[in-house]
Scaffold this motif. Structure first.
Motif, PDB file in Angstrom:
ATOM      1  N   PHE A 231     -18.142 -42.913  28.559  1.00 17.51           N
ATOM      2  CA  PHE A 231     -17.925 -43.014  27.168  1.00 17.51           C
ATOM      3  C   PHE A 231     -19.121 -42.534  26.301  1.00 17.51           C
ATOM      4  O   PHE A 231     -18.681 -41.681  25.359  1.00 17.51           O
ATOM      5  CB  PHE A 231     -17.813 -44.525  26.956  1.00 17.51           C
ATOM      6  N   LEU A 232     -20.386 -42.866  26.717  1.00 18.37           N
ATOM      7  CA  LEU A 232     -21.366 -42.422  26.146  1.00 18.37           C
ATOM      8  C   LEU A 232     -21.492 -40.723  25.962  1.00 18.37           C
ATOM      9  O   LEU A 232     -21.789 -40.274  25.020  1.00 18.37           O
ATOM     10  CB  LEU A 232     -22.711 -42.780  26.627  1.00 18.37           C
ATOM     11  N   GLU A 233     -21.067 -40.060  27.244  1.00 21.32           N
ATOM     12  CA  GLU A 233     -21.190 -38.760  27.161  1.00 21.32           C
ATOM     13  C   GLU A 233     -20.099 -38.100  26.208  1.00 21.32           C
ATOM     14  O   GLU A 233     -20.101 -37.215  25.721  1.00 21.32           O
ATOM     15  CB  GLU A 233     -20.780 -38.040  28.730  1.00 21.32           C
ATOM     16  N   LEU A 234     -18.817 -38.617  26.308  1.00 22.98           N
ATOM     17  CA  LEU A 234     -17.726 -38.293  25.606  1.00 22.98           C
ATOM     18  C   LEU A 234     -18.021 -38.434  24.012  1.00 22.98           C
ATOM     19  O   LEU A 234     -17.418 -37.722  23.324  1.00 22.98           O
ATOM     20  CB  LEU A 234     -16.417 -39.224  26.076  1.00 22.98           C
ATOM     21  N   ASN A 235     -18.748 -39.366  23.638  1.00 21.62           N
ATOM     22  CA  ASN A 235     -19.127 -39.452  22.224  1.00 21.62           C
ATOM     23  C   ASN A 235     -20.650 -39.404  21.638  1.00 21.62           C
ATOM     24  O   ASN A 235     -20.885 -39.739  20.751  1.00 21.62           O
ATOM     25  CB  ASN A 235     -18.957 -41.056  22.053  1.00 21.62           C
ATOM     26  N   ASN A 236     -21.491 -38.709  22.709  1.00 22.68           N
ATOM     27  CA  ASN A 236     -22.859 -38.413  22.411  1.00 22.68           C
ATOM     28  C   ASN A 236     -23.432 -39.442  21.862  1.00 22.68           C
ATOM     29  O   ASN A 236     -24.214 -39.300  21.059  1.00 22.68           O
ATOM     30  CB  ASN A 236     -22.637 -37.141  21.366  1.00 22.68           C
ATOM     31  N   ILE A 237     -23.364 -40.629  22.563  1.00 25.91           N
ATOM     32  CA  ILE A 237     -24.302 -41.663  22.224  1.00 25.91           C
ATOM     33  C   ILE A 237     -25.226 -41.932  23.168  1.00 25.91           C
ATOM     34  O   ILE A 237     -25.275 -41.620  24.647  1.00 25.91           O
ATOM     35  CB  ILE A 237     -23.337 -43.128  22.248  1.00 25.91           C
ATOM     36  N   SER A 238     -26.477 -42.338  22.743  1.00 22.24           N
ATOM     37  CA  SER A 238     -27.668 -42.349  23.583  1.00 22.24           C
ATOM     38  C   SER A 238     -27.492 -43.685  24.234  1.00 22.24           C
ATOM     39  O   SER A 238     -27.264 -44.750  23.823  1.00 22.24           O
ATOM     40  CB  SER A 238     -29.034 -42.404  22.618  1.00 22.24           C
ATOM     41  N   SER A 239     -28.189 -43.675  25.706  1.00 19.56           N
ATOM     42  CA  SER A 239     -28.426 -44.785  26.402  1.00 19.56           C
ATOM     43  C   SER A 239     -29.653 -45.501  26.330  1.00 19.56           C
ATOM     44  O   SER A 239     -29.935 -46.569  27.023  1.00 19.56           O
ATOM     45  CB  SER A 239     -28.000 -44.585  27.895  1.00 19.56           C
ATOM     46  N   LYS A 240     -30.586 -44.964  25.266  1.00 22.56           N
ATOM     47  CA  LYS A 240     -31.772 -45.615  25.198  1.00 22.56           C
ATOM     48  C   LYS A 240     -31.682 -46.722  24.041  1.00 22.56           C
ATOM     49  O   LYS A 240     -30.950 -46.649  23.211  1.00 22.56           O
ATOM     50  CB  LYS A 240     -32.802 -44.310  25.011  1.00 22.56           C
ATOM     51  N   ASN A 241     -32.929 -47.342  24.165  1.00 23.25           N
ATOM     52  CA  ASN A 241     -33.184 -48.443  22.936  1.00 23.25           C
ATOM     53  C   ASN A 241     -31.985 -49.256  22.843  1.00 23.25           C
ATOM     54  O   ASN A 241     -31.527 -49.523  21.349  1.00 23.25           O
ATOM     55  CB  ASN A 241     -33.458 -47.706  21.695  1.00 23.25           C
ATOM     56  N   LEU A 242     -31.478 -49.786  23.709  1.00 25.54           N
ATOM     57  CA  LEU A 242     -30.211 -50.631  23.381  1.00 25.54           C
ATOM     58  C   LEU A 242     -30.591 -52.073  23.230  1.00 25.54           C
ATOM     59  O   LEU A 242     -31.694 -52.586  23.695  1.00 25.54           O
ATOM     60  CB  LEU A 242     -29.273 -50.851  24.731  1.00 25.54           C
TER      61      LEU A 242
END
Length: 330
Positions: free
Chosen positions: A112-123
């Protein structure tokens, strides 16, 4: 595309006590959408104070099953447009929307993060809920916990309890589940020490928020008062923060739009949850890089989780980074 659904029961590790009542289990409706050997999952739960009837959802799914199964694989936002024309309750809409995002990502072999260009850092870290109880018991649970963020449930305002909580060197939010009076709210928002609470969630019953003043000391957070994107502008003078729950707003697709608009209106944003399995929590976890607060402890509170995926460990969001929402059944 094939649709399957099943009623299940989530058992709580201990009695969950909030202002609305005491709960030992939650009934849940599991949704599975499949295509070309890929399976996507979503779920919704029966919440009594939302008047949720899962049997009526099952009847609705049987009614629309052929329509859903005849749909071609399109982008999830286009599938959501189709779902929006079916007159579905937001809880059921959310389960279908999340299941389709999971399926679509698996078909595309992208998270999902790849599909929406969302970072997986600083959650943002999640809070853990402390049920209503004797204040000393609540404090003991906080002090023994490995979590660092806490949401303390209360029923009405006890100023002595408030003082004890504020004396702790912990990050604590307060959730009265609409049990504060107007007088309670005035006292809280005019008391500077209340700034120490991360937020104070849904202080009054639905539509009784006009006693609140966002410019005062309390960081009021709307939960039941904020059902969807249409609520946001009306609540501006009263609430600093909002709690977005996927089942309330209809799923991930509307949540993304809601986050965008809430940011433009200068709200602080939380991704919250009901009592849910890892299926529901996985869907919430993928949005934690876009918000200010997280309350996704639902799966940590149950004893019979039937899925694997994204999860929360001592407050930290652990993303599987597998395709879709990363969900598999155990």
């Amino acid at each position: 595309m094939e649709l399957k659904f099943e009623l299940k029961k989530l058992h709580l590790k201990e009695t969950f006590s909030i202002a609305y009542g005491n709960y030992n289990h939650r009934d849940v409706l599991l949704i599975e959408l499949s295509h070309q050997n890929c399976k996507g999952y979503g779920e919704c739960v029966a919440i009594d104070y939302y008047q949720i009837n899962l049997q009526s959802f099952v009847l609705k799914l049987k009614e629309i099953q052929t329509q859903i199964e005849s749909q071609k694989i399109v982008h999830p936002k286009d599938f959501f447009k189709f779902l929006s024309g079916l007159n579905l309750h937001s809880f059921l809409l959310s389960a279908l929307d999340c299941a389709y995002w999971d399926l679509f990502g698996k078909l595309e072999n992208k998270s999902f993060l790849e599909l929406n260009n969302i970072s997986s850092k600083n959650l943002v870290e999640s809070s853990i809920t402390i049920s209503i109880g004797d204040i000393e018991d609540q404090i003991n649970k906080i002090q023994k916990s490995e979590w660092t963020q806490f949401k303390v449930k209360c029923k009405g305002l006890n100023k002595k309890d408030i003082k004890k909580l504020l004396q702790l060197n912990e990050s604590i939010a307060l959730d009265s589940n609409a049990s504060f009076t107007d007088e309670d709210c005035i006292w809280l928002q005019e008391n500077k020490v209340v700034e120490k609470f991360s937020y104070l969630e849904q202080p009054r019953p639905i539509d009784h928020y006009k006693i609140l003043k966002k410019e005062n000391f309390a960081n009021w957070m709307a939960d039941e008062d904020c059902q969807n994107i249409d609520s946001l502008e009306e609540l501006i003078p009263y609430y600093k923060s909002i709690n977005i729950k996927l089942m309330k707003c209809g799923g991930i697709t509307p949540a993304l739009e809601m986050i965008k608009k809430a940011r433009n209106l200068n709200y602080k944003i939380m991704i919250g949850c009901m009592t849910e399995s890892t299926i529901g929590i996985s869907a919430g976890c993928v949005l934690t890089g876009l918000v200010d607060y997280v309350d996704l402890d639902g799966a940590n509170l149950i004893s019979n989780d039937y899925a694997e995926g994204n999860f929360v460990k001592n407050g930290k969001i652990i993303l599987s980074l597998k395709p879709g929402l990363g969900i598999d059944l155990k």
